[in-house]
Design a protein around this motif. Structure first.
Motif, PDB file in Angstrom:
ATOM      1  N   GLU A 415      -3.104   7.309  11.454  1.00  0.00           N
ATOM      2  CA  GLU A 415      -1.918   6.726  12.045  1.00  0.00           C
ATOM      3  C   GLU A 415      -0.902   6.412  10.970  1.00  0.00           C
ATOM      4  OE1 GLU A 415      -2.867   3.405  14.668  1.00  0.00           O
ATOM      5  OE2 GLU A 415      -4.949   4.078  14.630  1.00  0.00           O
ATOM      6  N   GLU A 416       0.348   6.252  11.367  1.00  0.00           N
ATOM      7  CA  GLU A 416       1.388   5.866  10.413  1.00  0.00           C
ATOM      8  C   GLU A 416       1.468   4.348  10.401  1.00  0.00           C
ATOM      9  OE1 GLU A 416       6.115   6.353  10.201  1.00  0.00           O
ATOM     10  OE2 GLU A 416       5.010   8.219   9.957  1.00  0.00           O
ATOM     11  N   ILE A 417       0.844   3.735   9.418  1.00  0.00           N
ATOM     12  CA  ILE A 417       0.852   2.280   9.270  1.00  0.00           C
ATOM     13  C   ILE A 417       1.607   1.954   8.001  1.00  0.00           C
ATOM     14  CG2 ILE A 417      -0.552   0.193   9.042  1.00  0.00           C
ATOM     15  CD1 ILE A 417      -2.854   1.702  10.345  1.00  0.00           C
ATOM     16  N   LYS A 418       2.707   1.264   8.124  1.00  0.00           N
ATOM     17  CA  LYS A 418       3.531   0.949   6.961  1.00  0.00           C
ATOM     18  C   LYS A 418       2.980  -0.287   6.266  1.00  0.00           C
ATOM     19  CE  LYS A 418       8.236   1.546   5.483  1.00  0.00           C
ATOM     20  NZ  LYS A 418       9.613   1.778   5.872  1.00  0.00           N
ATOM     21  N   ILE A 419       2.718  -0.156   4.966  1.00  0.00           N
ATOM     22  CA  ILE A 419       2.225  -1.257   4.150  1.00  0.00           C
ATOM     23  C   ILE A 419       3.288  -1.552   3.107  1.00  0.00           C
ATOM     24  CG2 ILE A 419       0.441  -2.066   2.585  1.00  0.00           C
ATOM     25  CD1 ILE A 419      -0.503  -1.683   5.433  1.00  0.00           C
ATOM     26  N   GLY A 420       3.994  -2.649   3.258  1.00  0.00           N
ATOM     27  CA  GLY A 420       5.117  -2.931   2.366  1.00  0.00           C
ATOM     28  C   GLY A 420       6.174  -1.878   2.584  1.00  0.00           C
ATOM     29  N   LYS A 421       6.411  -1.065   1.563  1.00  0.00           N
ATOM     30  CA  LYS A 421       7.449  -0.045   1.652  1.00  0.00           C
ATOM     31  C   LYS A 421       6.871   1.368   1.596  1.00  0.00           C
ATOM     32  CE  LYS A 421      10.865  -3.113  -0.410  1.00  0.00           C
ATOM     33  NZ  LYS A 421      11.785  -3.356  -1.545  1.00  0.00           N
ATOM     34  N   THR A 422       5.553   1.470   1.785  1.00  0.00           N
ATOM     35  CA  THR A 422       4.955   2.798   1.819  1.00  0.00           C
ATOM     36  C   THR A 422       4.107   2.935   3.078  1.00  0.00           C
ATOM     37  OG1 THR A 422       3.694   4.401   0.525  1.00  0.00           O
ATOM     38  CG2 THR A 422       2.850   2.170   0.559  1.00  0.00           C
ATOM     39  N   VAL A 423       3.585   4.115   3.304  1.00  0.00           N
ATOM     40  CA  VAL A 423       2.791   4.370   4.493  1.00  0.00           C
ATOM     41  C   VAL A 423       1.324   4.465   4.104  1.00  0.00           C
ATOM     42  CG1 VAL A 423       2.307   6.016   6.342  1.00  0.00           C
ATOM     43  CG2 VAL A 423       4.668   5.504   5.712  1.00  0.00           C
ATOM     44  N   PHE A 424       0.475   3.686   4.790  1.00  0.00           N
ATOM     45  CA  PHE A 424      -0.960   3.698   4.540  1.00  0.00           C
ATOM     46  C   PHE A 424      -1.558   4.936   5.185  1.00  0.00           C
ATOM     47  CE2 PHE A 424      -5.212   2.458   6.197  1.00  0.00           C
ATOM     48  CZ  PHE A 424      -5.866   2.391   4.985  1.00  0.00           C
ATOM     49  N   ASP A 425      -2.227   5.751   4.378  1.00  0.00           N
ATOM     50  CA  ASP A 425      -2.752   7.026   4.851  1.00  0.00           C
ATOM     51  C   ASP A 425      -4.167   6.835   5.411  1.00  0.00           C
ATOM     52  OD1 ASP A 425      -2.810   9.698   5.369  1.00  0.00           O
ATOM     53  OD2 ASP A 425      -3.365  10.280   3.338  1.00  0.00           O
ATOM     54  N   GLY A 426      -4.254   6.229   6.606  1.00  0.00           N
ATOM     55  CA  GLY A 426      -5.553   5.970   7.201  1.00  0.00           C
ATOM     56  C   GLY A 426      -5.407   5.547   8.641  1.00  0.00           C
ATOM     57  N   ASN A 427      -6.251   4.602   9.096  1.00  0.00           N
ATOM     58  CA  ASN A 427      -6.155   4.101  10.463  1.00  0.00           C
ATOM     59  C   ASN A 427      -6.426   2.603  10.478  1.00  0.00           C
ATOM     60  OD1 ASN A 427      -9.133   3.731  10.774  1.00  0.00           O
ATOM     61  ND2 ASN A 427      -9.108   5.944  10.494  1.00  0.00           N
ATOM     62  N   LYS A 428      -6.296   1.999  11.650  1.00  0.00           N
ATOM     63  CA  LYS A 428      -6.405   0.539  11.756  1.00  0.00           C
ATOM     64  C   LYS A 428      -7.768   0.036  11.304  1.00  0.00           C
ATOM     65  CE  LYS A 428      -5.081   0.647  16.080  1.00  0.00           C
ATOM     66  NZ  LYS A 428      -4.719   0.242  17.459  1.00  0.00           N
ATOM     67  N   THR A 429      -8.823   0.739  11.665  1.00  0.00           N
ATOM     68  CA  THR A 429     -10.168   0.300  11.289  1.00  0.00           C
ATOM     69  C   THR A 429     -10.371   0.391   9.782  1.00  0.00           C
ATOM     70  OG1 THR A 429     -11.046   1.026  13.418  1.00  0.00           O
ATOM     71  CG2 THR A 429     -12.634   0.719  11.645  1.00  0.00           C
ATOM     72  N   ASP A 430      -9.877   1.473   9.198  1.00  0.00           N
ATOM     73  CA  ASP A 430      -9.977   1.652   7.745  1.00  0.00           C
ATOM     74  C   ASP A 430      -9.246   0.532   7.012  1.00  0.00           C
ATOM     75  OD1 ASP A 430     -10.447   2.707   5.275  1.00  0.00           O
ATOM     76  OD2 ASP A 430      -9.068   4.386   5.460  1.00  0.00           O
ATOM     77  N   LEU A 431      -8.041   0.203   7.472  1.00  0.00           N
ATOM     78  CA  LEU A 431      -7.260  -0.869   6.853  1.00  0.00           C
ATOM     79  C   LEU A 431      -7.977  -2.201   6.978  1.00  0.00           C
ATOM     80  CD1 LEU A 431      -4.714  -2.000   5.543  1.00  0.00           C
ATOM     81  CD2 LEU A 431      -3.641  -2.044   7.800  1.00  0.00           C
ATOM     82  N   TRP A 432      -8.507  -2.492   8.156  1.00  0.00           N
ATOM     83  CA  TRP A 432      -9.217  -3.757   8.374  1.00  0.00           C
ATOM     84  C   TRP A 432     -10.443  -3.840   7.470  1.00  0.00           C
ATOM     85  CZ3 TRP A 432      -8.998  -8.509   9.629  1.00  0.00           C
ATOM     86  CH2 TRP A 432     -10.093  -9.230  10.095  1.00  0.00           C
ATOM     87  N   ASN A 433     -11.201  -2.756   7.359  1.00  0.00           N
ATOM     88  CA  ASN A 433     -12.375  -2.759   6.484  1.00  0.00           C
ATOM     89  C   ASN A 433     -11.998  -3.030   5.033  1.00  0.00           C
ATOM     90  OD1 ASN A 433     -14.322  -2.261   8.464  1.00  0.00           O
ATOM     91  ND2 ASN A 433     -14.091  -0.032   8.313  1.00  0.00           N
ATOM     92  N   GLN A 434     -10.893  -2.442   4.563  1.00  0.00           N
ATOM     93  CA  GLN A 434     -10.464  -2.657   3.182  1.00  0.00           C
ATOM     94  C   GLN A 434     -10.066  -4.109   2.947  1.00  0.00           C
ATOM     95  OE1 GLN A 434      -7.976   0.199   1.196  1.00  0.00           O
ATOM     96  NE2 GLN A 434      -8.506   1.846   2.616  1.00  0.00           N
ATOM     97  N   ILE A 435      -9.323  -4.682   3.887  1.00  0.00           N
ATOM     98  CA  ILE A 435      -8.910  -6.078   3.741  1.00  0.00           C
ATOM     99  C   ILE A 435     -10.128  -6.993   3.730  1.00  0.00           C
ATOM    100  CG2 ILE A 435      -7.732  -7.978   4.939  1.00  0.00           C
ATOM    101  CD1 ILE A 435      -5.634  -5.930   5.823  1.00  0.00           C
ATOM    102  N   CYS A 436     -11.078  -6.749   4.634  1.00  0.00           N
ATOM    103  CA  CYS A 436     -12.289  -7.577   4.686  1.00  0.00           C
ATOM    104  C   CYS A 436     -13.104  -7.423   3.408  1.00  0.00           C
ATOM    105  CB  CYS A 436     -13.128  -7.202   5.903  1.00  0.00           C
ATOM    106  SG  CYS A 436     -12.376  -7.663   7.483  1.00  0.00           S
ATOM    107  N   THR A 437     -13.128  -6.226   2.835  1.00  0.00           N
ATOM    108  CA  THR A 437     -13.849  -6.004   1.579  1.00  0.00           C
ATOM    109  C   THR A 437     -13.270  -6.864   0.463  1.00  0.00           C
ATOM    110  OG1 THR A 437     -14.400  -3.720   2.201  1.00  0.00           O
ATOM    111  CG2 THR A 437     -14.494  -4.268  -0.141  1.00  0.00           C
ATOM    112  N   ILE A 438     -11.928  -6.922   0.377  1.00  0.00           N
ATOM    113  CA  ILE A 438     -11.272  -7.749  -0.635  1.00  0.00           C
ATOM    114  C   ILE A 438     -11.579  -9.224  -0.410  1.00  0.00           C
ATOM    115  CG2 ILE A 438      -9.014  -8.573  -1.461  1.00  0.00           C
ATOM    116  CD1 ILE A 438      -7.933  -5.808  -1.166  1.00  0.00           C
ATOM    117  N   VAL A 439     -11.451  -9.678   0.837  1.00  0.00           N
ATOM    118  CA  VAL A 439     -11.666 -11.094   1.164  1.00  0.00           C
ATOM    119  C   VAL A 439     -13.103 -11.511   0.842  1.00  0.00           C
ATOM    120  CG1 VAL A 439     -11.816 -12.718   3.093  1.00  0.00           C
ATOM    121  CG2 VAL A 439      -9.826 -11.211   2.880  1.00  0.00           C
TER     122      VAL A 439
END
Length: 494
Positions: A415-439
């Protein structure tokens, strides 16, 4: 003392940031500005301000030609100075401002009454210069760099000041945007490594195997996009590869000149002078390292990357910067990648492009994971080879991108998910997993992940914190979260 030296807004902000850093107790600081950001002008302003207060100030660089260029810039602004370099006609040690070679400074070992030292190209750490900084704690130090990623910089400079980004300079017209084509790559499979980088000998031998492809691709692209030859710089794998490229270009009817450490300074100066002419007889310059620093020719339109790096993001950034300087009529710079470097460092480049630099010694010089064959194919247009942008229509040939879920690490449509001023090359689940990994890694509470995801996307997370899995975290996500944390901290202290 100054004549028509007018700084841009972000350059004044850089000086303010350095003043604040010194006031906070940081004796040695790094100033990050992208290529084309005017680091020399900021440095000259600092040198002149120190001299106006009756202090001695010096700027150090590791090549004679850079000393000469900086001296000429000071002359342009009518600023009196000496050049502390053996045999130089401006060797006048009594002057308050001194431009000096690193070798001369290191031989002296001391610099009486010096109050300010500015280190040019500070990512090129010289052991003796670092020792000089350590042994002279009364001197305030500012390092200048467009790529401060060298391991160990954090041990020399305790603070980094970053007031603009490459994106901002492109948007302002101070830099030209890049158009990148991913072309036939030098195959480094099984090549030897020396100090973590591919062996120069192996890279050169393998580079020669595709010399014909490099020449034919340049001919195709330069006529297709510009209607004929345009000034080009090419980064070869080693000297022999550069000479082979020059010969193959000559056979095709184009004048490319290969230069190296084997050429004397007078020869190189004459070649640079000819290449700088608007009507130069030289179509392109080829080198391994020489063109990565201190080489500024704004009307260069094309860069050829044919020197693979496994870890040197700093060198990659310096190479890109040689083609991005603005010039009248230059709508974009063309980057032809035969090294694989652009995809290898894509995450780091995007983070730098949009966010700048906010910490030193961040490990960016570690060897990079090699993209898979599928990832490389998915990253470029299947018809013309241009790097895909955020849209599914190629800006060069109009081809439509076919999304292939097989190249996505986590199941789900891209999906096209904008992160700041760029586009995250993935999907909602991938983004959520990455954020949870950092936290999880930071020991924060689950609510932190919820708020981060909502702050980044404006949406609620796709599943519970407990159901998230640990995954590798992209540089885009790391840097965007870091940027927001820094902004939050600054807001609290304001």
């Amino acid at each position: 003392m100054q004549n028509n030296l007018i700084l841009r807004g972000y350059q004044d902000e850089s000086l303010d940031g350095l003043r604040q850093g010194f006031a906070a107790g940081h004796r040695s600081q790094m100033l990050y500005l992208p290529t084309g950001g005017g680091k020399t002008e900021v440095a000259i302003s600092m040198l002149a301000a120190a001299a106006d207060k009756g202090h001695r100030a010096a700027m150090v660089m590791d090549r004679r030609v850079l000393c000469d260029q900086t001296s000429q810039r000071l002359e342009k602004y009518n600023i009196d100075h000496g050049v502390l370099m053996a045999g130089h006609w401006r060797y006048q040690t009594h002057k308050s401002i001194q431009i000096c070679s690193a070798q001369t400074l290191e031989k002296r070992g001391s610099f009486p009454n010096l109050k300010l030292l500015i280190v040019d190209e500070a990512h090129n750490t010289r052991a003796q210069t670092a020792e000089f900084i350590k042994n002279n704690p009364s001197i305030k130090v500012v390092g200048l760099s467009a790529s401060p990623f060298t391991r160990g910089l954090g041990g020399i400079y305790s603070n980094v000041v970053s007031t603009t980004t490459t994106e901002a300079l492109v948007n302002a017209g101070s830099l030209a945007p890049l158009r990148v084509f991913i072309c036939k790559e030098i195959d480094m499979t099984g090549a030897k490594k020396v100090g973590g980088e591919w062996s120069s000998a192996d890279a050169g031998q393998r580079g020669i195997r595709i010399t014909g492809d490099i020449v034919s691709e340049w001919i195709k692209k330069t006529f297709e996009m510009f209607g004929g030859p345009r000034k080009t710089i090419a980064f070869s794998a080693n000297v022999a590869h550069g000479q082979d490229l020059a010969e193959k270009f000559k056979q095709a009817g184009f004048n490319f000149v290969s230069i190296s450490y084997k050429d004397d300074e007078a020869t190189k100066a004459a070649i640079f002078a000819e290449f700088a002419k608007p009507d130069s007889t030289i179509h392109g310059l080829i080198a391994t390292d020489i063109l990565t620093k201190g080489f500024d020719c704004p009307d260069v339109m094309i860069g050829i990357s044919a020197r693979p790096f496994t870890k040197s993001f700093s060198s990659h950034v310096q190479q890109l910067g040689r083609t991005m300087r603005s010039f009248p009529g230059k709508d974009f710079a063309l980057w032809i990648d035969h090294s694989g470097n652009f995809l290898r460092f894509k995450d780091d480049w995007e983070a730098l492009y949009y966010n700048g630099v906010h910490e030193l010694d961040d490990g960016a010089e570690k060897p990079k994971r090699e993209p898979t064959k599928e990832e490389k194919e998915a990253a470029k247009c299947h018809k013309c080879g241009e790097l895909w942008g955020p849209k599914d229509v190629c800006q060069h040939c109009g081809a439509i991108r076919i999304r292939r879920n097989a190249v996505i690490a986590v199941a789900g449509a891209m999906e096209e998910i904008k992160i700041g001023k760029t586009v995250f090359d993935g999907n909602k689940t991938d983004l959520w997993n990455q954020i949870c990994t950092i936290v999880k890694a930071r020991g924060n509470k689950p609510g932190r992940a919820f708020h981060l995801y909502q702050d980044l996307t404006g949406r609620k997370p796709p599943k519970r914190f407990e159901d998230a899995i640990d995954v590798p975290v992209s540089s885009i996500i790391k840097n965007e979260i870091m940027r927001r944390n820094i902004a939050f901290a600054k807001g609290r202290s304001a």
